[in-house]
Design an enzyme around this catalytic site. Structure first.
Site, mmCIF file in Angstrom:
data_model
loop_
_atom_site.group_PDB
_atom_site.id
_atom_site.type_symbol
_atom_site.label_atom_id
_atom_site.label_comp_id
_atom_site.label_asym_id
_atom_site.label_seq_id
_atom_site.Cartn_x
_atom_site.Cartn_y
_atom_site.Cartn_z
ATOM 1 N N GLU A 326 0.865 -1.169 -0.073
ATOM 2 C CA GLU A 326 -0.107 -0.087 0.033
ATOM 3 C C GLU A 326 0.929 1.232 -0.015
ATOM 4 O OE1 GLU A 326 -0.351 -2.440 1.967
ATOM 5 O OE2 GLU A 326 -2.341 -3.031 2.256
ATOM 6 N N LYS A 435 -0.594 -11.845 24.094
ATOM 7 C CA LYS A 435 -0.955 -11.120 25.435
ATOM 8 C C LYS A 435 -1.083 -11.978 26.335
ATOM 9 C CE LYS A 435 -3.354 -6.932 26.573
ATOM 10 N NZ LYS A 435 -4.322 -6.228 26.237
#
Ligand code: AMP
Length: 536
Positions: A326, A435
């Protein structure tokens, strides 16, 4: 008050004209499929790129029509890089490593009108031809085998040009090329570059503090021309007028090192996997190749610090860069700033292993739930970018609007810290974060540290669900040939380098890490494989 300056459009014809008139003697060298060397000059390239442009127009190409390429890094592909856009067409490079179903999807989604394919890739074309609707297929004869009936030989096609070609007047915002991102989920997404974005990206890339590409360089783009336009290097290289040495389909270490030696290459670029192989070959036979000091641009995935150190011993300098499809793709480059030159060697290596500072015209910020994070080198946030060569949307895909923030920045999906000097360090992809007990663990930092162990060839770290900690890291390790190390030894090796709770409870040894078509670790596949891990 108005400025008094001209507004000449930033279009690719300027670069082609400059190349043809100022650097006709610069060479373009290609390693052909049979490993022989094809050699010609910019004068030939200029003539043939213009012939392709004229032939396409004679065949009915209209401004904005897509012309797809299914090709390796060769002189003919370079002709397509220039000939298609200067005729007003859109160069659509197809990733030949994708599954045929995906290639067909991409061709249909882009509505490609013409297709240029290397003869050595005709098998792949055979696999997709029943699923696509392309008006004309042009075959580049690289191997000398006859062109199948019904298809057009590239050389015959060029011969339809008379030499009477004049560039159409294109606005600088006209589309120049398109690439589809190789996401690991969902359909590939198309990004359309403009003439303007490409010219600005080329100017930005060549700068001394960016890739530092000069006319006297010899450039080998190992990164495929079907992956983010080979990081724009064909455009940047031709803009500066340097010699190009193209590897063709031969991307293995020995062929690359032979090419670097024989063509006296000074600048090369590719993904870390390629350089791992090159490093191993050099370590095995340290005196076999006589190379010039060479700068190796590494991007696409993180360059491990151990690799940067190891290449320094061979007078080969790794330049770490970060970018995305991108972003054309260049976003950040890691050179040590002048005011940091006195830092100790370990700090300098850590800087070089970070993704670096943003290149001119690209703005970066990292966002968390409280807004932009401070540039303190520790607070993590999602990296967002903005600039004249950053995509503002995907092609025919409205559903992805949430990839852009309300104020127009592109959300990269990379989680980073930024330090006070502006050095960006990727800690993870948002979807790869681990996490544990409410604390984040960086899989990239763990991988980098593990790859510093002399027995480890590759390491990929993933999150696996854990009954107590929510998630815990699992490290999949590929050992170097003939080497061994135990999980316990690896944990001891990591212990002084990372926080205690980061230490992977699970370390497994595997034959190889699954990869995407562009050589990145395919972590979704690893996560699937190890999702039932038992944490006894
Ligand atoms: P692509 O669009 O296929 O080039 O993929 C872009 C993604 O590759 C980025 O969002 C990063 O996650 C990853 N990437 C590219 N360069 C680097 C780098 N130098 N270090 C770490 N990850 C990188």
């Amino acid at each position: 008050m108005l400025s008094t300056m001209m507004h000449t459009p930033l279009t690719l014809s300027h670069l082609l004209e400059r190349a043809g008139t100022l650097f006709p003697k610069s060479e373009i060298v290609t390693r052909m499929p049979d490993k022989s060397i094809h050699r010609y000059t910019y004068a030939d390239f200029y003539r043939r790129a213009r012939a392709l442009a004229e032939a396409l127009q004679r065949a009915g190409l209209q401004p904005g029509d897509r012309v797809a390429t299914l090709s390796w890094n060769t002189y003919a592909h370079l002709e397509a890089y220039f000939g298609i856009p200067v005729a007003g067409g859109v160069l659509h490079t197809l990733n030949l490593r994708l599954h045929p179903t995906d290639i067909a999807y991409i061709i249909n989604h882009a509505e490609d009108r013409f297709l240029i394919v290397d003869d050595v890739l005709l098998k792949l074309y055979e696999a997709i031809k029943g699923h696509i609707n392309v008006e004309k297929v042009i075959v580049v004869p690289l191997s000398g085998q006859p062109v199948p009936a019904g298809l057009t030989s590239y050389e015959d096609f060029l011969a339809t040009a008379t030499g009477d070609f004049s560039y159409p007047d294109l606005p600088e915002d006209a589309p120049l090329g398109m690439c589809y991102t190789s996401g690991t989920t969902g359909h590939p997404k198309g990004v359309v570059y403009s003439h303007r974005s490409t010219i600005l990206h080329s100017l930005g890339s060549a700068l001394p503090d960016v890739l530092n590409l000069a006319q006297r360089d010899v450039l080998t783009p190992v990164v495929p021309m079907f992956h983010v336009m080979a990081w724009g290097l064909p455009f940047t290289g031709v803009m500066v007028g340097c010699k190009l040495a193209m590897p063709g389909p031969h991307l293995d270490a020995v062929n690359l090192l032979d090419l670097y030696e024989s063509e006296q290459v000074t600048k090369t670029a590719g993904v870390p996997t390629i350089w791992m192989g090159v490093l191993q070959a050099l370590q095995k036979e340290p005196t076999r190749w006589k190379l010039l000091p060479m700068e190796m641009v590494v991007g696409g995935s993180a360059a491990p610090e151990a690799m940067i150190r190891a290449f320094d011993a061979f007078n080969l300098t790794v330049l770490h860069a970060w970018g995305m499809t991108e972003m054309s793709p260049l976003g950040t480059v890691s050179r040590v700033k002048g005011n940091l030159a006195d830092e100790d060697a370990d700090t300098a290596y850590a800087r070089r292993a970070s993704q670096g500072i943003s290149v001119p015209l690209v703005d970066v910020r990292a966002m968390n739930e409280n807004g932009a994070v401070p540039w303190d080198g520790t607070t993590m946030g999602e990296l967002e970018v903005r600039g004249p060569w950053v995509a503002a949307s995907y092609f025919k895909l409205e559903s992805e609007r949430d990839k852009w923030s309300a104020d127009g920045w592109f959300r990269t999906g990379d989680v980073v810290t930024i330090d006070a000097e502006g050095y960006v360090k990727i800690t993870d992809r948002t979807k790869d974060l681990i996490k544990s007990g409410g604390e984040w663990i960086s899989s990239l930092d763990l991988e980098n540290a593990l790859m510093g162990h002399p027995a480890v060839r590759e390491a990929a770290v993933i999150a696996v669900a854990h009954p107590r900690w929510d998630e815990r890291p699992l490290a999949a390790i590929v050992l170097k040939e003939g080497m061994s190390v135990s999980a316990e030894e690896l944990r001891d090796f990591l212990a002084p380098k990372v926080a205690k709770f980061w230490l992977p409870d699970a370390i497994v040894f595997v034959e190889e890490i699954p990869r995407t078509s562009t050589g990145k670790f395919l972590k979704s596949q690893l996560r699937d494989k190890f999702k039932e891990w038992s944490w006894e």
